[in-house]
Design a protein around this motif. Structure first.
Motif, PDB file in Angstrom:
ATOM      1  N   ARG A 301       0.840  -1.209   0.000  1.00  0.00           N
ATOM      2  CA  ARG A 301       0.000   0.000   0.000  1.00  0.00           C
ATOM      3  C   ARG A 301       0.866   1.246   0.000  1.00  0.00           C
ATOM      4  N   GLU A 302       0.245   2.343  -0.371  1.00  0.00           N
ATOM      5  CA  GLU A 302       0.952   3.622  -0.418  1.00  0.00           C
ATOM      6  C   GLU A 302       0.945   4.291   0.946  1.00  0.00           C
ATOM      7  N   LEU A 303       2.012   5.032   1.232  1.00  0.00           N
ATOM      8  CA  LEU A 303       2.112   5.813   2.452  1.00  0.00           C
ATOM      9  C   LEU A 303       2.145   7.298   2.112  1.00  0.00           C
ATOM     10  N   VAL A 304       1.663   8.118   3.047  1.00  0.00           N
ATOM     11  CA  VAL A 304       1.770   9.572   2.873  1.00  0.00           C
ATOM     12  C   VAL A 304       3.154   9.999   3.337  1.00  0.00           C
ATOM     13  N   VAL A 305       3.914  10.599   2.441  1.00  0.00           N
ATOM     14  CA  VAL A 305       5.256  11.085   2.763  1.00  0.00           C
ATOM     15  C   VAL A 305       5.185  12.605   2.870  1.00  0.00           C
ATOM     16  N   THR A 306       5.320  13.106   4.112  1.00  0.00           N
ATOM     17  CA  THR A 306       5.191  14.539   4.372  1.00  0.00           C
ATOM     18  C   THR A 306       6.520  15.245   4.133  1.00  0.00           C
ATOM     19  N   LYS A 307       6.459  16.336   3.398  1.00  0.00           N
ATOM     20  CA  LYS A 307       7.645  17.156   3.136  1.00  0.00           C
ATOM     21  C   LYS A 307       7.407  18.565   3.675  1.00  0.00           C
ATOM     22  N   TYR A 308       8.498  19.197   4.097  1.00  0.00           N
ATOM     23  CA  TYR A 308       8.425  20.559   4.618  1.00  0.00           C
ATOM     24  C   TYR A 308       9.224  21.503   3.735  1.00  0.00           C
ATOM     25  N   ALA A 309       8.814  22.762   3.758  1.00  0.00           N
ATOM     26  CA  ALA A 309       9.548  23.820   3.075  1.00  0.00           C
ATOM     27  C   ALA A 309       9.938  24.865   4.110  1.00  0.00           C
ATOM     28  N   VAL A 310      11.012  25.598   3.833  1.00  0.00           N
ATOM     29  CA  VAL A 310      11.451  26.670   4.718  1.00  0.00           C
ATOM     30  C   VAL A 310      10.652  27.922   4.374  1.00  0.00           C
ATOM     31  N   GLY A 311       9.720  28.278   5.280  1.00  0.00           N
ATOM     32  CA  GLY A 311       8.916  29.470   5.037  1.00  0.00           C
ATOM     33  C   GLY A 311       9.762  30.727   5.134  1.00  0.00           C
ATOM     34  N   SER A 312      10.632  30.778   6.135  1.00  0.00           N
ATOM     35  CA  SER A 312      11.560  31.899   6.316  1.00  0.00           C
ATOM     36  C   SER A 312      12.590  31.461   7.348  1.00  0.00           C
ATOM     37  N   PHE A 313      13.766  32.073   7.302  1.00  0.00           N
ATOM     38  CA  PHE A 313      14.741  31.827   8.369  1.00  0.00           C
ATOM     39  C   PHE A 313      15.482  33.113   8.680  1.00  0.00           C
ATOM     40  N   TRP A 314      15.955  33.238   9.904  1.00  0.00           N
ATOM     41  CA  TRP A 314      16.561  34.478  10.362  1.00  0.00           C
ATOM     42  C   TRP A 314      17.627  34.150  11.395  1.00  0.00           C
ATOM     43  N   ILE A 315      18.584  35.028  11.518  1.00  0.00           N
ATOM     44  CA  ILE A 315      19.656  34.837  12.492  1.00  0.00           C
ATOM     45  C   ILE A 315      19.193  35.373  13.840  1.00  0.00           C
ATOM     46  N   THR A 316      19.440  34.609  14.907  1.00  0.00           N
ATOM     47  CA  THR A 316      19.004  35.026  16.237  1.00  0.00           C
ATOM     48  C   THR A 316      20.170  35.397  17.145  1.00  0.00           C
ATOM     49  N   SER A 317      21.363  34.880  16.857  1.00  0.00           N
ATOM     50  CA  SER A 317      22.526  35.263  17.661  1.00  0.00           C
ATOM     51  C   SER A 317      23.791  35.003  16.870  1.00  0.00           C
ATOM     52  N   SER A 318      24.830  35.745  17.213  1.00  0.00           N
ATOM     53  CA  SER A 318      26.124  35.543  16.561  1.00  0.00           C
ATOM     54  C   SER A 318      27.227  35.972  17.507  1.00  0.00           C
ATOM     55  N   LYS A 319      28.348  35.282  17.409  1.00  0.00           N
ATOM     56  CA  LYS A 319      29.545  35.633  18.165  1.00  0.00           C
ATOM     57  C   LYS A 319      30.705  35.503  17.192  1.00  0.00           C
ATOM     58  N   VAL A 320      31.076  36.599  16.610  1.00  0.00           N
ATOM     59  CA  VAL A 320      32.076  36.600  15.549  1.00  0.00           C
ATOM     60  C   VAL A 320      33.463  36.717  16.160  1.00  0.00           C
ATOM     61  N   MET A 321      34.333  35.796  15.790  1.00  0.00           N
ATOM     62  CA  MET A 321      35.716  35.827  16.252  1.00  0.00           C
ATOM     63  C   MET A 321      36.549  36.656  15.279  1.00  0.00           C
ATOM     64  N   SER A 322      37.101  37.747  15.768  1.00  0.00           N
ATOM     65  CA  SER A 322      37.989  38.564  14.925  1.00  0.00           C
ATOM     66  C   SER A 322      39.413  38.006  14.996  1.00  0.00           C
ATOM     67  N   TYR A 323      40.258  38.464  14.109  1.00  0.00           N
ATOM     68  CA  TYR A 323      41.653  37.994  14.092  1.00  0.00           C
ATOM     69  C   TYR A 323      42.354  38.296  15.406  1.00  0.00           C
ATOM     70  N   SER A 324      42.067  39.471  15.986  1.00  0.00           N
ATOM     71  CA  SER A 324      42.749  39.878  17.229  1.00  0.00           C
ATOM     72  C   SER A 324      42.319  39.006  18.401  1.00  0.00           C
ATOM     73  N   THR A 325      40.999  38.627  18.442  1.00  0.00           N
ATOM     74  CA  THR A 325      40.556  37.781  19.559  1.00  0.00           C
ATOM     75  C   THR A 325      41.088  36.373  19.429  1.00  0.00           C
ATOM     76  N   GLN A 326      41.315  35.900  18.198  1.00  0.00           N
ATOM     77  CA  GLN A 326      41.885  34.564  18.016  1.00  0.00           C
ATOM     78  C   GLN A 326      43.311  34.525  18.542  1.00  0.00           C
ATOM     79  N   LYS A 327      44.064  35.610  18.388  1.00  0.00           N
ATOM     80  CA  LYS A 327      45.432  35.673  18.884  1.00  0.00           C
ATOM     81  C   LYS A 327      45.448  35.679  20.406  1.00  0.00           C
TER      82      LYS A 327
END
Length: 327
Positions: A301-327
């Motif tokens: 028998r056949e099964l229902v295969v549910t698929k999703y789409a990305v309606g929207s996405f957004w950035i919620t946080s970031s911590k960027v490492m600069s060259y000076s902080t890596q040193k």
């Protein structure tokens, strides 16, 4: 005579392959010569002690997937390779490998039991192999894996030198799901799943070069993520490019509607430089891609295969490492 092939049917209806990777904590891969029966661990070369262990693990509902693997030398070598891939916790880029070379397959159950109980077996070995590619060729389980998986295995092993596979092993594998996407592959230690591969898309995946848009057709998803999040991860790959494969990632579902039509998902990732980012997304049931179909050649028998789409996405946080902080 049954002339239905689930892989052909899936292609014809235009099923999207994304979201079909299986999420397991652990893969235990046991080298075992062919032939394999439909239920792989009932095959003639699998010893009784290993069959019993596999059944015990199933009954205990441990998040472990046992697979048989073989290559063209498996019936000639005087040892048995055992691979255990364990999912890394937190932000990760996949699985941690432990490799064992055993005198024979009868020793596998004892070593795995010790591993489950966290007891050292002293049989672990170091190898130069950096990737294990599993190609499902389990035709006795589903004929699409014989029709498409087996020829693909022979094609890529025959051109191994041309494909820059020095530290890559290619294995035939027993069934790991998704035969309707044959030829289908797991790329370990990352744990990414692919389907409907051809030589060009396989080369791009191995070398992380070429047109990344090929992932629209062949990327089934990353096995460290829940199925619904795999569509979001694919969007981020296409947004970030091949560099994404160098990132450590973690994902989770934050909210889900009662009818499962909408999901609030989150993916965090860490770049090699140390920068951290978190994205959230609204995933929406995609009615245009949700279909009824047979999941295997022998399905009644056949099964229902549910698929999703990305309606929207957004950035919620970031911590960027600069060259000076890596040193």
């Amino acid at each position: 005579m049954n002339t239905f092939f689930c892989s052909d049917d899936s292609r014809q209806v235009g099923e999207d392959v994304i979201g079909s990777a299986t999420n397991y904590q652990t893969y235990i891969l046991v080298e075992c010569p062919l032939p394999w029966t439909s239920e792989a661990f009932n095959s003639k070369w699998v010893p009784q002690n290993l069959r019993i262990l596999v059944e015990e693990v199933k009954r205990a509902k441990l998040p472990i997937r046992f697979l048989l693997i073989a290559n063209d030398l498996s019936h000639k070598v005087n040892h048995t390779t055992l691979l255990i891939y364990q999912k890394e916790e937190g932000l990760s880029n996949g699985y941690h490998k432990q490799e064992f070379q055993l005198a024979n397959i009868e020793q596998v159950a004892g070593v795995v039991q010790k591993w489950i109980w966290d007891i050292d077996s002293n049989l672990e070995v170091e190898t130069s192999t950096t990737r294990d590619i599993l190609v499902c060729t389990h035709g006795s389980h589903d004929k699409c894996c014989a029709r498409y998986g087996a020829p693909f295995y022979f094609q890529i092993t025959a051109s191994k030198a041309d494909l820059c596979l020095d530290n890559v092993r290619i294995w035939k594998s027993s069934h790991f799901g998704g035969h309707r996407f044959a030829p289908t592959v797991i790329d370990l230690p990352e744990g990414r799943y692919y389907g409907r591969l051809d030589r060009d898309s396989f080369r791009s995946i191995l070398t992380r070069t070429g047109d990344i848009q090929c992932l629209h057709q062949v990327y089934r998803g990353w096995g460290i993520l829940p199925a619904a999040l795999q569509v979001l991860e694919r969007e981020l790959i296409l947004y970030k490019g091949w560099d994404w494969f160098n990132y450590k990632v973690a994902g989770k579902i934050l909210e889900q509607s009662l009818d499962n039509n909408t999901i609030l998902a989150e993916i965090s990732f860490e770049q090699p430089c140390g920068s951290l980012y978190t994205y959230q997304a609204k995933l929406v049931k995609d009615e245009t891609k949700t279909q009824q179909l047979k999941s295997s050649c022998n399905a009644t028998r056949e099964l229902v295969v549910t698929k999703y789409a990305v309606g929207s996405f957004w950035i919620t946080s970031s911590k960027v490492m600069s060259y000076s902080t890596q040193k």
